[in-house]
Write a protein that holds these residues in place. Sequence first.
Motif, PDB file in Angstrom:
ATOM      1  N   GLU A  89      45.035  46.957  40.868  1.00  0.00           N
ATOM      2  CA  GLU A  89      44.050  46.068  41.506  1.00  0.00           C
ATOM      3  C   GLU A  89      43.373  46.713  42.733  1.00  0.00           C
ATOM      4  O   GLU A  89      42.146  46.640  42.867  1.00  0.00           O
ATOM      5  CB  GLU A  89      44.725  44.755  41.907  1.00  0.00           C
ATOM      6  CG  GLU A  89      43.724  43.713  42.368  1.00  0.00           C
ATOM      7  CD  GLU A  89      44.349  42.345  42.578  1.00  0.00           C
ATOM      8  OE1 GLU A  89      44.449  41.606  41.590  1.00  0.00           O
ATOM      9  OE2 GLU A  89      44.728  42.040  43.723  1.00  0.00           O
ATOM     10  N   LEU A  92      40.836  49.251  41.670  1.00  0.00           N
ATOM     11  CA  LEU A  92      39.682  48.581  41.050  1.00  0.00           C
ATOM     12  C   LEU A  92      38.750  48.041  42.134  1.00  0.00           C
ATOM     13  O   LEU A  92      37.524  48.217  42.077  1.00  0.00           O
ATOM     14  CB  LEU A  92      40.178  47.456  40.128  1.00  0.00           C
ATOM     15  CG  LEU A  92      39.125  46.574  39.465  1.00  0.00           C
ATOM     16  CD1 LEU A  92      38.157  47.410  38.624  1.00  0.00           C
ATOM     17  CD2 LEU A  92      39.788  45.522  38.574  1.00  0.00           C
ATOM     18  N   ILE A  93      39.356  47.430  43.150  1.00  0.00           N
ATOM     19  CA  ILE A  93      38.561  46.874  44.258  1.00  0.00           C
ATOM     20  C   ILE A  93      37.839  48.002  45.004  1.00  0.00           C
ATOM     21  O   ILE A  93      36.658  47.901  45.331  1.00  0.00           O
ATOM     22  CB  ILE A  93      39.478  46.053  45.207  1.00  0.00           C
ATOM     23  CG1 ILE A  93      39.858  44.752  44.498  1.00  0.00           C
ATOM     24  CG2 ILE A  93      38.800  45.773  46.541  1.00  0.00           C
ATOM     25  CD1 ILE A  93      40.917  43.939  45.208  1.00  0.00           C
ATOM     26  N   LEU A 114      40.079  39.795  36.494  1.00  0.00           N
ATOM     27  CA  LEU A 114      39.245  39.239  37.552  1.00  0.00           C
ATOM     28  C   LEU A 114      40.019  38.196  38.359  1.00  0.00           C
ATOM     29  O   LEU A 114      39.816  36.993  38.227  1.00  0.00           O
ATOM     30  CB  LEU A 114      37.955  38.638  36.975  1.00  0.00           C
ATOM     31  CG  LEU A 114      37.073  39.592  36.163  1.00  0.00           C
ATOM     32  CD1 LEU A 114      35.786  38.907  35.731  1.00  0.00           C
ATOM     33  CD2 LEU A 114      36.750  40.847  36.971  1.00  0.00           C
ATOM     34  N   VAL A 118      39.750  40.335  43.230  1.00  0.00           N
ATOM     35  CA  VAL A 118      38.805  41.227  42.548  1.00  0.00           C
ATOM     36  C   VAL A 118      37.415  40.589  42.520  1.00  0.00           C
ATOM     37  O   VAL A 118      36.410  41.245  42.797  1.00  0.00           O
ATOM     38  CB  VAL A 118      39.295  41.567  41.114  1.00  0.00           C
ATOM     39  CG1 VAL A 118      38.232  42.323  40.329  1.00  0.00           C
ATOM     40  CG2 VAL A 118      40.582  42.384  41.174  1.00  0.00           C
ATOM     41  N   HIS A 121      34.905  41.135  45.193  1.00  0.00           N
ATOM     42  CA  HIS A 121      34.229  42.434  45.267  1.00  0.00           C
ATOM     43  C   HIS A 121      33.305  42.674  44.073  1.00  0.00           C
ATOM     44  O   HIS A 121      32.769  43.768  43.920  1.00  0.00           O
ATOM     45  CB  HIS A 121      35.271  43.556  45.360  1.00  0.00           C
ATOM     46  CG  HIS A 121      36.097  43.478  46.605  1.00  0.00           C
ATOM     47  ND1 HIS A 121      37.187  42.640  46.718  1.00  0.00           N
ATOM     48  CD2 HIS A 121      35.965  44.083  47.803  1.00  0.00           C
ATOM     49  CE1 HIS A 121      37.700  42.764  47.921  1.00  0.00           C
ATOM     50  NE2 HIS A 121      36.975  43.625  48.601  1.00  0.00           N
ATOM     51  N   CYS A 122      33.171  41.677  43.213  1.00  0.00           N
ATOM     52  CA  CYS A 122      32.336  41.826  42.009  1.00  0.00           C
ATOM     53  C   CYS A 122      30.900  41.416  42.317  1.00  0.00           C
ATOM     54  O   CYS A 122      30.646  40.623  43.210  1.00  0.00           O
ATOM     55  CB  CYS A 122      32.852  40.921  40.889  1.00  0.00           C
ATOM     56  SG  CYS A 122      34.339  41.555  40.106  1.00  0.00           S
TER      57      CYS A 122
END
Lengths: 526, 82
Positions: A89, A92-93, A114, A118, A121-122
């Motif tokens: 995670e 990914l972030i 998600l 997360v 930050h999307c």
Amino acid sequence: MSLNLAHGFYESSLRFPDNIALSIGTLELTYAQLRELAQPVADWLRRNKQVAAPRVGILASRSLSTYAGILGTCWGGGTYVPISTKLPEDRLIQLLGRIRAEALIVDSESLLLLSQRVLSHCPRLILGPELATSVEMRSDANTKVVVTGKGGLSSFDAEDRPVPVEPKNLGYIEFTSGTTGIPKGVTISAGAVAHFIGAMQARYAFEPTDRVAGLAEITFDISVFDMFATWNCGAALCVAPATQLIAPAGFIHRQRATVIFTVPSVASNMKRMKMLVPGAMPSLRYSLFSGEPLPVISATLWMQAAPNSIVDDLFGPTEATVVCTGQRFTGPENATPNRGVVAIGKPFDGMEVAIVDPALQVLPDGEQGELLLAGPQLSSGYFDAEDLTRASFPVLQGKRWYRTGDLAYRDTSGIFHHLGRIDNQVKVRGLRVELEEVEAYLREIYRTDSVAAVAWPVDHGSANGIVAFVSGQFGMDDPDIRTQIKDRLPGYMVPSTVHRVDSLPLNANGKVNRKQLFTLLDEGKF
Amino acid sequence: MDHMAEIRDFLKKLLSSRGDRQPFTDTSSFFLSGRLGSVDAVELVVFLEEQFEIDFSETGFDQSQIDSIEAITSLLQSEKVG
């Protein structure tokens, strides 16, 4: 001719609408069917985008959404950015923060990644092309986030064509390991991809009847070949299940695959697993290898297992669009002397290779130096990293080059031979790793500067894993520390073992002597 | 030592070489869960081939066939071992 990456697919969908374009498990889609899925994605992107060429993160793997998402992004004039679904995670972030994408495409599996954290930050625009309905989620700040499903897409427009793009428009950005602990994004233009696809088609003459075994994840640039070289000629991309990648002989046999482009580790795994049986893969016409040195023994056994196939060793960094040199393998005469691996051959038409000394002066044949590349396949540079780009892509006598950091020489017949890395970048099972990046994490987690990461064991120039060394008392068996490493690095970058040592051996310059650590490992001293 | 005990012992060593000393049950996933990697899968296959003459060259190989003790048991049974 338009240089949109989806243009070749579009043309094939007009010429061969009933040919199979994509096969995933039991699902088979014709060109006409895949076009009906990709075009509405392009339309969604065009309707919502704020800039001409938006970056679109593709957080998906081996699913219909993966391929429809990539095609739709390119069709709509966007730049696709593959994101691994296996990242911890935190990583990914970190990557989402680096990419600053305008949109994100997910599949039903990656939707589960998600989390609230997360989602914070999307990008605002998230699409799941296969989701039956839109999904409402909440980010950390309790903000509502909608993942648009199929229902949010317009119906297929048969008149629509891929957006025309300029050669310099970015086709994709591939993120790789970076020395500072921050992944670096290699930007590849539409013009570079067009040159690469053209060079591959000229070298191999693929046909609409070909069936390409798709082994690579989209985060590995061999996938650029799998998708775009295949669709450019109306052939079928047969996506291998994630559980069959180690030794895909059965998959190749069942799919009647005619083309495979993979890493030499696959051949050595199959050799060890006694699956490289003579005549086992008669359907293959072309077997292409790159990403690591190809051992002569693996190439020889592969030729026997795939008796109707040409075996080619291809070479190139991500920064020169997948591969840009090649050597056909016909026997031990194609080997690099005293190395037991196949030579990397000659550059593709239009590409140039030079061997230089540390002052960037060209060296004569036979002398070892750094391998430099020039030509239309060169990356436009690293995303958002001007200094790094300037240092890695110097202009010498008016020509732009890429410094690979690879040690090589050219023999008197014009064949190039690869001898390893000058810096500390290694390939672990075909995946690029900067050892400094692993060390940066070790330093942070163990709170000491005395750390070292070594790629070990190595077989024919390919590493099987990473072993780490830490000096001092830090509760080495503390499972929390292992969890911390695992939470922050992709699996292939996590050291299999961390040895505690009283002190690290240093070389004359006072730097950690990785070579000595490597020798100690080889001698079984740990 | 019976066949399954030998296999359990081998897996325990593989996990331990990765610093994983957590226990596992007959249904624990080794590879799909990410506890073990592709290099370990190759080691396990070589072990199964050498100890029990399992031959993947005919049927093809899928990681799910060796993902748990339960999966390996049914693989051995289908090959009439164990």
